[in-house]
Design a protein around this motif. Sequence first.
Motif, short mmCIF file in Angstrom:
data_model
loop_
_atom_site.label_atom_id
_atom_site.label_comp_id
_atom_site.label_asym_id
_atom_site.label_seq_id
_atom_site.Cartn_x
_atom_site.Cartn_y
_atom_site.Cartn_z
N LEU A 1 0.85 -1.20 0.03
CA LEU A 1 -0.19 0.09 -0.01
C LEU A 1 0.91 1.26 -0.06
N HIS A 2 2.02 1.07 0.80
CA HIS A 2 2.84 2.26 0.81
C HIS A 2 3.38 2.69 -0.70
N GLU A 3 3.97 1.51 -1.27
CA GLU A 3 4.65 1.63 -2.70
C GLU A 3 3.41 2.11 -3.57
N ALA A 4 2.26 1.62 -3.46
CA ALA A 4 1.12 2.29 -4.42
C ALA A 4 0.93 3.63 -4.16
N ALA A 5 1.05 4.15 -2.84
CA ALA A 5 1.09 5.63 -2.22
C ALA A 5 2.17 6.31 -3.08
N VAL A 6 3.15 5.86 -3.17
CA VAL A 6 4.54 6.61 -3.78
C VAL A 6 4.22 6.60 -5.37
N VAL A 7 3.81 5.67 -5.92
CA VAL A 7 3.38 5.60 -7.22
C VAL A 7 2.28 6.65 -7.66
N ILE A 8 1.38 6.63 -6.83
CA ILE A 8 0.24 7.47 -6.97
C ILE A 8 0.65 9.18 -6.86
N TYR A 9 1.63 9.35 -5.77
CA TYR A 9 2.05 10.71 -5.55
C TYR A 9 2.73 10.99 -6.73
N ILE A 10 3.60 10.15 -7.31
CA ILE A 10 4.50 10.75 -8.54
C ILE A 10 3.77 10.96 -9.78
N VAL A 11 2.77 10.28 -10.06
CA VAL A 11 1.59 10.42 -11.01
C VAL A 11 1.25 11.95 -10.66
N GLY A 12 0.65 12.23 -9.54
CA GLY A 12 0.03 13.43 -8.93
C GLY A 12 0.75 14.72 -9.39
N ALA A 13 2.28 14.34 -8.81
CA ALA A 13 3.23 15.40 -8.99
C ALA A 13 3.48 15.87 -10.35
N LEU A 14 3.67 14.82 -11.27
CA LEU A 14 3.88 15.01 -12.87
C LEU A 14 2.57 15.73 -13.37
N PHE A 15 1.60 15.48 -12.90
CA PHE A 15 0.34 15.82 -13.65
C PHE A 15 -0.08 17.23 -13.18
N THR A 16 0.36 17.71 -12.17
CA THR A 16 0.04 19.16 -11.57
C THR A 16 0.42 20.16 -12.51
N PRO A 17 1.54 20.13 -13.03
CA PRO A 17 1.94 21.35 -13.96
C PRO A 17 1.06 21.42 -15.02
N ILE A 18 0.49 20.28 -15.67
CA ILE A 18 -0.42 20.37 -16.64
C ILE A 18 -1.70 21.17 -16.34
N VAL A 19 -2.03 20.69 -15.13
CA VAL A 19 -3.49 21.26 -14.52
C VAL A 19 -2.98 22.90 -14.31
N VAL A 20 -1.89 23.25 -13.84
CA VAL A 20 -1.57 24.73 -13.44
C VAL A 20 -1.73 25.46 -14.97
N TRP A 21 -0.86 24.84 -15.90
CA TRP A 21 -0.70 25.45 -17.15
C TRP A 21 -2.29 25.47 -17.75
N ALA A 22 -3.06 24.76 -17.58
CA ALA A 22 -4.28 24.77 -18.31
C ALA A 22 -5.23 25.99 -17.62
N GLY A 23 -5.00 26.17 -16.10
CA GLY A 23 -5.64 27.08 -15.70
C GLY A 23 -5.11 28.48 -16.02
N LEU A 24 -3.96 28.60 -16.12
CA LEU A 24 -3.44 29.67 -16.45
C LEU A 24 -3.77 30.36 -18.05
N TRP A 25 -3.88 29.07 -18.81
CA TRP A 25 -4.35 29.36 -20.18
C TRP A 25 -5.65 29.85 -20.25
N GLU A 26 -6.59 29.18 -19.36
CA GLU A 26 -7.88 29.53 -19.63
C GLU A 26 -8.23 30.88 -18.86
N GLN A 27 -7.50 31.25 -17.92
CA GLN A 27 -7.59 32.62 -17.23
C GLN A 27 -7.52 33.61 -18.40
N GLN A 28 -6.39 33.33 -19.24
CA GLN A 28 -6.11 34.28 -20.22
C GLN A 28 -7.01 34.41 -21.40
#
Length: 141
Positions: A38-65
């Motif tokens: 379960l810990h190893e699953a948490a680590v993998v999920i964390y990594i996916v979340g961390a790598l996905f976050t810049p895409i979401v932030v970029w999308a928010g900035l793009w839509e704000q503009q």
Amino acid sequence: MVEQLLPIHPKLVHFPIALFITALILDIVSRALRKENLHEAAVVIYIVGALFTPIVVWAGLWEQQRLHLNHPLLTQHKLYAFGTMWLSLISLPVLGFLKKRSFKVFRIVFTCLLLCLAILVTVTGYFGGKIVYEYGAGVSQ
């Protein structure tokens, strides 16, 4: 075709929220049940979340503009979004280093980091929801 995808930010934003909170829950449960998988699953999920976050932030900035949004709460929302993004990204190499050096220290830092990120995404989502639901920013009539 592109118009059908818009707005994109609200469609993407729930992934890092769910991923960081799920990783935190899995990490806590893994400690309580002493289940390393379960810990190893948490680590993998964390990594996916961390790598996905810049895409979401970029999308928010793009839509704000794109939508010419300018709202006082948007500054708060962006501040917490950037905090979430940078904390998660900067922590990746730090966690990698700690995991190689001391697994015990890694587990403590990882859990604390997940707690911080869960709080950050919750506060970010709170301000984002307030902007949309109370002020209708970005909502077409």
